[in-house]
Write an enzyme that holds these catalytic residues in place. Structure first.
Site, PDB file in Angstrom:
ATOM      1  N   GLY A  11       0.845  -1.202   0.000  1.00 10.76           N
ATOM      2  CA  GLY A  11       0.000   0.000   0.000  1.00 10.76           C
ATOM      3  C   GLY A  11       0.873   1.241   0.000  1.00 10.76           C
ATOM      4  O   GLY A  11       0.516   2.280   0.567  1.00 10.76           O
ATOM      5  N   ALA A  13       1.727   3.560  -1.913  1.00  9.68           N
ATOM      6  CA  ALA A  13       1.346   4.880  -2.439  1.00  9.68           C
ATOM      7  C   ALA A  13       0.118   5.412  -1.714  1.00  9.68           C
ATOM      8  O   ALA A  13      -0.529   6.346  -2.178  1.00  9.68           O
ATOM      9  CB  ALA A  13       1.083   4.790  -3.939  1.00  9.68           C
ATOM     10  N   GLY A  14      -0.197   4.835  -0.558  1.00 15.40           N
ATOM     11  CA  GLY A  14      -1.410   5.234   0.172  1.00 15.40           C
ATOM     12  C   GLY A  14      -1.128   6.326   1.191  1.00 15.40           C
ATOM     13  O   GLY A  14      -0.017   6.862   1.276  1.00 15.40           O
ATOM     14  N   ASN A 105     -10.539  -9.131   0.856  1.00 12.44           N
ATOM     15  CA  ASN A 105      -9.241  -9.036   1.515  1.00 12.44           C
ATOM     16  C   ASN A 105      -8.592 -10.400   1.703  1.00 12.44           C
ATOM     17  O   ASN A 105      -7.368 -10.509   1.684  1.00 12.44           O
ATOM     18  CB  ASN A 105      -9.374  -8.280   2.837  1.00 12.44           C
ATOM     19  CG  ASN A 105      -9.360  -6.788   2.586  1.00 12.44           C
ATOM     20  OD1 ASN A 105      -8.355  -6.253   2.136  1.00 12.44           O
ATOM     21  ND2 ASN A 105     -10.483  -6.131   2.801  1.00 12.44           N
ATOM     22  N   GLN A 112      -0.463 -12.776  -0.299  1.00 15.02           N
ATOM     23  CA  GLN A 112       0.716 -12.173   0.358  1.00 15.02           C
ATOM     24  C   GLN A 112       1.328 -13.137   1.373  1.00 15.02           C
ATOM     25  O   GLN A 112       2.555 -13.234   1.491  1.00 15.02           O
ATOM     26  CB  GLN A 112       0.328 -10.843   1.009  1.00 15.02           C
ATOM     27  CG  GLN A 112      -0.030  -9.796  -0.062  1.00 15.02           C
ATOM     28  CD  GLN A 112      -0.315  -8.414   0.498  1.00 15.02           C
ATOM     29  OE1 GLN A 112      -0.456  -8.228   1.709  1.00 15.02           O
ATOM     30  NE2 GLN A 112      -0.424  -7.439  -0.386  1.00 15.02           N
ATOM     31  N   VAL A 129      -1.701  -4.062   9.007  1.00 16.07           N
ATOM     32  CA  VAL A 129      -2.421  -2.831   9.370  1.00 16.07           C
ATOM     33  C   VAL A 129      -3.742  -2.751   8.601  1.00 16.07           C
ATOM     34  O   VAL A 129      -4.758  -2.295   9.114  1.00 16.07           O
ATOM     35  CB  VAL A 129      -1.537  -1.593   9.071  1.00 16.07           C
ATOM     36  CG1 VAL A 129      -2.306  -0.292   9.301  1.00 16.07           C
ATOM     37  CG2 VAL A 129      -0.269  -1.615   9.922  1.00 16.07           C
ATOM     38  N   GLY A 130      -3.721  -3.208   7.336  1.00 18.13           N
ATOM     39  CA  GLY A 130      -4.905  -3.111   6.469  1.00 18.13           C
ATOM     40  C   GLY A 130      -6.095  -3.829   7.082  1.00 18.13           C
ATOM     41  O   GLY A 130      -5.970  -4.956   7.564  1.00 18.13           O
ATOM     42  N   ASP A 159      -4.928   1.971  18.870  1.00 14.99           N
ATOM     43  CA  ASP A 159      -5.960   2.011  19.913  1.00 14.99           C
ATOM     44  C   ASP A 159      -5.320   2.181  21.291  1.00 14.99           C
ATOM     45  O   ASP A 159      -5.823   2.911  22.141  1.00 14.99           O
ATOM     46  CB  ASP A 159      -6.785   0.713  19.862  1.00 14.99           C
ATOM     47  CG  ASP A 159      -7.230   0.412  18.439  1.00 14.99           C
ATOM     48  OD1 ASP A 159      -8.064   1.144  17.924  1.00 14.99           O
ATOM     49  OD2 ASP A 159      -6.693  -0.539  17.827  1.00 14.99           O
ATOM     50  N   HIS A 187      -9.230  -5.171  16.394  1.00 18.13           N
ATOM     51  CA  HIS A 187      -9.156  -3.752  16.017  1.00 18.13           C
ATOM     52  C   HIS A 187     -10.476  -3.402  15.330  1.00 18.13           C
ATOM     53  O   HIS A 187     -10.594  -3.424  14.111  1.00 18.13           O
ATOM     54  CB  HIS A 187      -7.973  -3.485  15.087  1.00 18.13           C
ATOM     55  CG  HIS A 187      -8.038  -2.102  14.496  1.00 18.13           C
ATOM     56  ND1 HIS A 187      -7.848  -0.959  15.238  1.00 18.13           N
ATOM     57  CD2 HIS A 187      -8.317  -1.673  13.248  1.00 18.13           C
ATOM     58  CE1 HIS A 187      -8.003   0.098  14.481  1.00 18.13           C
ATOM     59  NE2 HIS A 187      -8.287  -0.308  13.263  1.00 18.13           N
TER      60      HIS A 187
HETATM   61  P1  NAX Z   1      -5.250   4.244   1.237  1.00 20.41           P
HETATM   62  O1  NAX Z   1      -6.470   3.863   0.491  1.00 20.41           O
HETATM   63  O2  NAX Z   1      -4.801   5.658   1.228  1.00 20.41           O
HETATM   64  O3  NAX Z   1      -4.029   3.367   0.694  1.00 20.41           O
HETATM   65  C1  NAX Z   1      -4.105   1.997   0.517  1.00 20.41           C
HETATM   66  C2  NAX Z   1      -3.148   1.652  -0.610  1.00 20.41           C
HETATM   67  O4  NAX Z   1      -3.061   0.234  -0.668  1.00 20.41           O
HETATM   68  C3  NAX Z   1      -3.608   2.124  -1.982  1.00 20.41           C
HETATM   69  O5  NAX Z   1      -2.572   2.907  -2.568  1.00 20.41           O
HETATM   70  C4  NAX Z   1      -3.861   0.838  -2.754  1.00 20.41           C
HETATM   71  O6  NAX Z   1      -3.539   0.956  -4.131  1.00 20.41           O
HETATM   72  C5  NAX Z   1      -2.916  -0.125  -2.018  1.00 20.41           C
HETATM   73  N1  NAX Z   1      -3.252  -1.546  -2.180  1.00 20.41           N
HETATM   74  C6  NAX Z   1      -4.475  -2.117  -2.228  1.00 20.41           C
HETATM   75  N2  NAX Z   1      -4.348  -3.437  -2.428  1.00 20.41           N
HETATM   76  C7  NAX Z   1      -3.030  -3.715  -2.479  1.00 20.41           C
HETATM   77  C8  NAX Z   1      -2.279  -4.897  -2.674  1.00 20.41           C
HETATM   78  N3  NAX Z   1      -2.884  -6.068  -2.881  1.00 20.41           N
HETATM   79  N4  NAX Z   1      -0.934  -4.811  -2.673  1.00 20.41           N
HETATM   80  C9  NAX Z   1      -0.312  -3.642  -2.497  1.00 20.41           C
HETATM   81  N5  NAX Z   1      -0.971  -2.465  -2.320  1.00 20.41           N
HETATM   82  C10 NAX Z   1      -2.318  -2.511  -2.303  1.00 20.41           C
HETATM   83  O7  NAX Z   1      -5.479   3.705   2.725  1.00 20.41           O
HETATM   84  P2  NAX Z   1      -4.732   4.142   4.071  1.00 20.41           P
HETATM   85  O8  NAX Z   1      -5.432   5.311   4.669  1.00 20.41           O
HETATM   86  O9  NAX Z   1      -3.285   4.218   3.838  1.00 20.41           O
HETATM   87  O10 NAX Z   1      -5.098   2.869   5.007  1.00 20.41           O
HETATM   88  C11 NAX Z   1      -4.594   1.591   4.718  1.00 20.41           C
HETATM   89  C12 NAX Z   1      -5.299   0.524   5.537  1.00 20.41           C
HETATM   90  O11 NAX Z   1      -5.078   0.732   6.928  1.00 20.41           O
HETATM   91  C13 NAX Z   1      -6.820   0.516   5.370  1.00 20.41           C
HETATM   92  O12 NAX Z   1      -7.257  -0.829   5.242  1.00 20.41           O
HETATM   93  C14 NAX Z   1      -7.327   1.095   6.686  1.00 20.41           C
HETATM   94  O13 NAX Z   1      -8.630   0.652   6.997  1.00 20.41           O
HETATM   95  C15 NAX Z   1      -6.288   0.540   7.645  1.00 20.41           C
HETATM   96  N6  NAX Z   1      -6.178   1.169   8.953  1.00 20.41           N
HETATM   97  C16 NAX Z   1      -5.854   0.374  10.003  1.00 20.41           C
HETATM   98  C17 NAX Z   1      -5.639   0.880  11.262  1.00 20.41           C
HETATM   99  C18 NAX Z   1      -5.260  -0.011  12.396  1.00 20.41           C
HETATM  100  O14 NAX Z   1      -5.136   0.500  13.523  1.00 20.41           O
HETATM  101  N7  NAX Z   1      -5.058  -1.328  12.232  1.00 20.41           N
HETATM  102  C19 NAX Z   1      -5.801   2.333  11.549  1.00 20.41           C
HETATM  103  C20 NAX Z   1      -5.706   3.178  10.322  1.00 20.41           C
HETATM  104  C21 NAX Z   1      -6.381   2.600   9.103  1.00 20.41           C
HETATM  105  O15 NAX Z   1      -7.758   2.808   9.203  1.00 20.41           O
END
Ligand code: NAX
Length: 365
Positions: A11, A13-14, A105, A112, A129-130, A159, A187
């Site tokens: 991720g 570029a996120g 997912n 992965q 994290v995702g 959290d 989470h």
């Molecule tokens: P973004 O949507 O800004 O970025 C996610 C990036 O992942 C995108 O650039 C997308 O192209 C890339 N991606 C998707 N599938 C992929 C794959 N198979 N391989 C490589 N890259 C891939 O999201 P962002 O705000 O950065 O959040 C990322 C994740 O963290 C989300 O799932 C979000 O829900 C989760 N979070 C988890 C938290 C936790 O405490 N565990 C808190 C923060 C966040 O909510």
């Protein structure tokens, strides 16, 4: 000069990664004297944006950053990595049911997990994290039969830190003096932020706040914090999530010091929590390993909350059960069974092997 450590981040570029990559490269995660090789992974459509992020990293001229490699596939991206931070995930789309989200997912995290199993360093430490982070971590773990289940973790550190920050603010204390926080479970909005063991400047926190306020107001504040940030900011927590992920990995690698932290890890049955799920426990880390803090008193109120969040994780697992390889189920019964050796081999010349780099600096540090 220490040998470089190879860190993979998906991720890349996120939003979260736009904060995290610069912290890793600056030495905030593995130490100010630890050279780093970054393997950045994205989906093919985001490779253009990722190239831009890689250019910005290059433009920072970080002394510790030896290489930046970018990949659109996990097989190459996880090759020889010692740390894997799985941040990219499929977000919930319009009209998407929770089950659809879990399944979408599951496809990503099983691929992965397999790639990490087949290509990563044998001592790799994985942080998911995702979202849904705990179940995604379980899926990756179940697809990595040659690795120890305890090499797979999910993030509840945000959290944990929200609890420290908000309680510290309420009590007029610095967050570093809020010790003994526990996030139990998932989470998600069922997580249980437990204040029963928290001390602030040595005084039990529950002697300083009203018990009813804690149960009825404070717990939902922590459970709903992510949603409230999204409402206020128009985007989900990014910099705070990045900081939490850095702290999770830093403590795992370098130790927790005088406090414990919350990490979602494969349950070994401690505190009566069912095995076979990735559940958040209080842990102490030392010498690159973690262990669950044992022997804490759990009252009826806490027990009920701990079981409610466990049950949500069991439900999430049921929704993806058909996608989990049955042959890896038994390993989850004894996640610490094999030697708990998640120490990264720091003297691994393999990690210096050339990959498809777009930046290679060969600096002598
Ligand atoms: P973004 O949507 O800004 O970025 C996610 C990036 O992942 C995108 O650039 C997308 O192209 C890339 N991606 C998707 N599938 C992929 C794959 N198979 N391989 C490589 N890259 C891939 O999201 P962002 O705000 O950065 O959040 C990322 C994740 O963290 C989300 O799932 C979000 O829900 C989760 N979070 C988890 C938290 C936790 O405490 N565990 C808190 C923060 C966040 O909510």
């Amino acid at each position: 000069m220490k040998p470089a450590i190879r860190v993979a981040v998906t991720g890349a570029a996120g939003n979260i990664t736009y904060s995290i990559l610069f912290k890793i490269a600056a030495g905030e995660m593995l130490g100010k004297d630890q050279p780093i090789i970054l393997n950045l992974l994205e989906i093919p459509q985001a490779m253009g944006a990722l190239r831009g992020v890689a250019m910005e990293l290059e433009d920072c001229a970080y002394p510790l950053l030896q290489e930046i490699n970018i990949f659109d596939n996990p097989e190459q991206g996880f090759k020889d990595v010692q740390y894997a931070m799985l941040i990219g995930a499929r977000p919930r789309g319009p009209g998407m049911e929770r089950k659809d989200l879990l399944e979408a997912n599951a496809a990503i995290f099983s691929a992965q997990g397999k790639a990490i199993n087949d290509h990563a360093n044998r001592e790799v430490r994985v942080l998911v994290v995702g979202n849904p982070a705990n179940t995604n971590a379980l899926i990756a773990c179940r697809n990595a039969p040659d690795l120890n289940p305890n090499q797979f973790t999910a993030m509840t550190r945000l959290d944990h830190q929200r609890t420290q920050g908000i309680l510290g603010n309420v009590l007029g204390a610095n967050s570093k003096d809020v010790k003994g926080v526990i996030i139990w479970g998932n989470h998600s909005a069922t997580q249980f932020p437990d204040l029963h063991h928290v001390h602030v400047h040595g005084k039990p926190a529950l002697e300083s706040v009203d018990e009813a306020w804690y149960r009825e107001k404070f717990i939902p504040i922590i459970q709903q914090r992510g949603a409230v940030v999204i409402k206020a900011r128009g985007a989900s927590s990014a910099a705070s999530a990045a900081q939490a992920a850095i702290n999770h990995m830093r403590d795992w690698a370098l130790g927790t010091g005088d406090d414990w932290v919350s990490m979602s890890i494969p349950s070994d049955g401690s505190y009566g929590i069912k095995k076979g799920i990735i559940y958040s426990f209080p842990v102490r880390c030392n010498y690159g390993r973690y262990e669950i803090v044992q022997g804490l008193d759990v009252n009826n109120f806490s027990h009920e909350k701990m079981i409610a969040t466990q049950n949500e994780l069991l439900e999430e697992r049921s929704a993806v059960e058909h996608l989990l390889p049955p042959e890896t189920a038994a390993r989850m019964e004894d996640p610490f069974g094999r030697a708990n050796t998640t120490e990264v081999t720091q003297l691994d010349d393999e990690c210096l092997r050339a990959g498809p780099q777009i930046v290679k600096t060969d600096r002598v540090i």
